[in-house]
Enzyme design. Structure first.
Site, PDB file in Angstrom:
ATOM      1  N   ARG A  16       0.832  -1.205   0.000  1.00 41.07           N
ATOM      2  CA  ARG A  16       0.000   0.000   0.000  1.00 41.07           C
ATOM      3  C   ARG A  16       0.858   1.242   0.000  1.00 41.07           C
ATOM      4  O   ARG A  16       1.941   1.271   0.594  1.00 41.07           O
ATOM      5  CB  ARG A  16      -0.923   0.050   1.220  1.00 41.07           C
ATOM      6  N   SER A 105      -8.349  -0.639   0.094  1.00 43.73           N
ATOM      7  CA  SER A 105      -9.126  -1.131   1.222  1.00 43.73           C
ATOM      8  C   SER A 105      -9.824   0.015   1.940  1.00 43.73           C
ATOM      9  O   SER A 105     -10.616   0.736   1.349  1.00 43.73           O
ATOM     10  CB  SER A 105      -8.235  -1.934   2.166  1.00 43.73           C
ATOM     11  N   HIS A 106      -9.504   0.218   3.228  1.00 46.91           N
ATOM     12  CA  HIS A 106     -10.158   1.253   4.024  1.00 46.91           C
ATOM     13  C   HIS A 106      -9.269   2.482   4.197  1.00 46.91           C
ATOM     14  O   HIS A 106      -9.610   3.385   4.956  1.00 46.91           O
ATOM     15  CB  HIS A 106     -10.518   0.695   5.402  1.00 46.91           C
ATOM     16  N   LYS A 115      -3.363  -6.652  -3.068  1.00 46.20           N
ATOM     17  CA  LYS A 115      -3.475  -7.864  -2.266  1.00 46.20           C
ATOM     18  C   LYS A 115      -3.236  -9.043  -3.201  1.00 46.20           C
ATOM     19  O   LYS A 115      -3.797  -9.085  -4.306  1.00 46.20           O
ATOM     20  CB  LYS A 115      -4.851  -7.945  -1.590  1.00 46.20           C
ATOM     21  N   ASP A 244     -16.373  -2.161   4.055  1.00 43.49           N
ATOM     22  CA  ASP A 244     -15.265  -1.245   3.798  1.00 43.49           C
ATOM     23  C   ASP A 244     -15.099  -1.085   2.286  1.00 43.49           C
ATOM     24  O   ASP A 244     -15.913  -1.581   1.496  1.00 43.49           O
ATOM     25  CB  ASP A 244     -13.984  -1.733   4.473  1.00 43.49           C
ATOM     26  N   ASP A 246     -13.270  -2.236  -0.109  1.00 42.66           N
ATOM     27  CA  ASP A 246     -13.157  -3.367  -1.030  1.00 42.66           C
ATOM     28  C   ASP A 246     -13.994  -4.564  -0.584  1.00 42.66           C
ATOM     29  O   ASP A 246     -13.892  -5.644  -1.158  1.00 42.66           O
ATOM     30  CB  ASP A 246     -11.707  -3.769  -1.243  1.00 42.66           C
ATOM     31  N   ASP A 248     -14.063  -6.660   1.856  1.00 40.15           N
ATOM     32  CA  ASP A 248     -13.614  -7.878   2.534  1.00 40.15           C
ATOM     33  C   ASP A 248     -13.879  -7.804   4.033  1.00 40.15           C
ATOM     34  O   ASP A 248     -13.617  -8.762   4.764  1.00 40.15           O
ATOM     35  CB  ASP A 248     -12.147  -8.196   2.247  1.00 40.15           C
ATOM     36  N   ARG A 249     -14.437  -6.668   4.500  1.00 42.61           N
ATOM     37  CA  ARG A 249     -14.776  -6.519   5.917  1.00 42.61           C
ATOM     38  C   ARG A 249     -16.244  -6.145   6.065  1.00 42.61           C
ATOM     39  O   ARG A 249     -16.813  -5.472   5.218  1.00 42.61           O
ATOM     40  CB  ARG A 249     -13.903  -5.442   6.571  1.00 42.61           C
ATOM     41  N   HIS A 331     -12.889  -8.443   9.454  1.00 39.81           N
ATOM     42  CA  HIS A 331     -12.525  -9.532   8.548  1.00 39.81           C
ATOM     43  C   HIS A 331     -13.040 -10.832   9.176  1.00 39.81           C
ATOM     44  O   HIS A 331     -12.633 -11.198  10.283  1.00 39.81           O
ATOM     45  CB  HIS A 331     -11.007  -9.644   8.403  1.00 39.81           C
TER      46      HIS A 331
END
Length: 463
Positions: A16, A105-106, A115, A244, A246, A248-249, A331
């Site tokens: 990132r 992501s966030h 990722k 979030d 993307d 994934d959460r 997650h």
């Protein structure tokens, strides 16, 4: 024929940086060249590539694919979508041996990253560091890979819906749920999912917009759940779910607007799972409530505490064979009837399923949890070059004092009043603190101890 990354971008469990400052197309190209070399040397030849809704993602995608192709790897382009859609594509396509999702992501809107998955396993830690060494040495393969576009969104949504298998539709017909995509990559998949779910569904912010005009897509911060709470209250909904950037959460609120934090969600999932898989191992990260570990044991499971980080948790699940794991950050990882990766949309469907199987509403399940006195994640900025050193200083002082600590990830300290935690973020220039006690006075004492340790390292919460 070589490239050097900014020292801050190669993180423990992903890559990132700030676009235009520490991360750009040249970095994406080099990641493609290096990952392709790793893949080819492992016997692979084809990679799935996806990206989130950030403004910079298409530019990085083009550079990444060019790098992969230049090292002789073929690319399956799945387009814009949630990170778990990329994981799904990698897990289910017989001709694909790796996957890369371009996502911030966030993180703030001007950030982005990558990722990675290799041969069905998370790609992290020393593997990510090795990409940097390979790029610096120009240790790349030569070739000319191909590209193809493959639509996976509909199949992905079909697979998420399978999380309701065995539950009679009439048992769910009266459900009324609110959803907040936060203008993140979840939007298109969520619209398709909600249209096919039983019950009534109210959707917020499903239009993908990488500037995040309504609120930041991070459901671990309660302020970002304000719109969802208002929707649940206004429409008298059973509960609400948020994602979030993307997807994934997962974040959630019950019908009374109370936040259901990641470790509390894991309590619900674990109780449901352990009715079917008694004795199973359930993994939670070091930030999780002590009440969660007690609940897992009380329902016949084996609780296991592990490091924070989606790649680290997934790797630990494979090592132990655990069918379920989760993090305070939302997650949640299901391997009992899914693929073991973190997927906010699938977690939402499993929350619906768990409540139906347990015979209680989400609000009732939240109300039955012990009322602990605890903090959310308290995050405060510390210079990137300082954050790990500061945690090590705290650890050394605690060890010298004879404190009861767990040091698998930062320091988690058990005292007569409860426990407290300090750890360094692997994705941002932050320290994270958390504390929990049975009493309000105990919590204050724990927070005072955190502040004392920070002061000894010339830091303070909120600085």
């Amino acid at each position: 024929m070589s490239h050097r990354f900014h020292p801050s971008v190669l993180r423990e469990y992903d890559i990132r940086g700030i676009v235009g400052e520490t991360l750009g197309p040249d970095d994406a190209h080099a990641i493609g060249r290096s990952f392709a070399a790793v893949l080819r040397r492992a016997g692979g030849r084809k990679v799935a590539v996806g990206y989130d809704g950030r403004v910079s993602s298409p530019l990085l995608e083009a550079a990444l694919i060019a790098g992969l192709n230049a090292s002789g790897v073929d690319v399956v382009r799945i387009g814009m979508g949630p990170t778990p859609m990329l994981y799904y594509a990698e897990a289910t396509a017989a001709d694909v041996q790796g996957g890369i999702q371009i996502t911030g992501s966030h993180n703030p809107a001007d950030h982005n990253g990558f990722k990675l998955v290799l041969m069905g396993r998370p790609f992290f830690g020393p593997q990510i560091a090795a990409l940097g060494a390979m790029a610096a040495a120009g240790d790349w393969e030569q070739g000319s890979g191909s590209n193809e576009r493959r639509e996976v969104l509909e199949a992905y949504v079909d697979r998420i819906l399978a999380g309701l298998h065995g539950i009679a539709p009439e048992a769910l017909a009266g459900l009324r749920i609110g959803w907040d995509a936060g203008n993140g990559a979840a939007g298109p998949a969520l619209e398709r999912l909600a249209a096919r779910l039983p019950g009534e569904h109210h959707l917020l912010f499903t239009q993908v917009d990488g500037t995040f005009p309504n609120h930041h897509p991070d459901p671990t911060e309660e302020k970002n759940l304000a719109d969802l709470k208002a929707l649940v209250a206004r429409e008298h909904l059973d509960f609400g779910v948020a994602f979030d950037g993307d997807a994934d959460r997962i974040g959630a609120v019950d019908g009374l607007g109370r936040v259901i934090w990641g470790d509390q969600l894991l309590m619900i999932y674990a109780e449901d799972l352990l009715r079917r898989l008694s004795g199973a191992t359930v993994i939670a990260d070091v930030k999780a409530s002590g009440a969660l570990f007690d609940s897992i044991a009380r329902h016949g499971g084996t609780p296991l505490m592990w490091k924070t980080g989606h790649s680290l948790i997934k790797a630990r699940m494979k090592e132990t064979g655990a069918p379920l794991a989760g993090e305070m950050s939302g997650h949640i990882f299901f391997a009992d009837d899914y693929y073991g990766f973190d997927d906010g949309l699938y977690a939402a469907v499993r929350l619906i399923a768990a409540a139906a199987r347990l015979g209680r509403s989400v609000t009732e399940l939240r109300a039955a949890m012990p009322e602990m006195f605890n903090t959310p994640e308290l995050r405060f900025q510390v210079d990137e070059a300082r954050k790990f050193a500061a945690i090590d200083e705290v650890k050394q002082r605690l060890m010298a004092s004879g404190a009861r600590i767990i040091d698998i990830d930062g320091v988690r300290v058990t005292t007569a009043d409860g426990w407290w935690l300090l750890r360094a973020s692997n994705t941002q220039d932050l320290l994270t603190a958390r504390a929990e006690s049975d009493t309000a006075a105990g919590l204050e004492r724990l927070l005072a101890e955190i502040d004392r340790q920070l002061a000894l390292s010339r830091l303070q919460r909120g600085s």
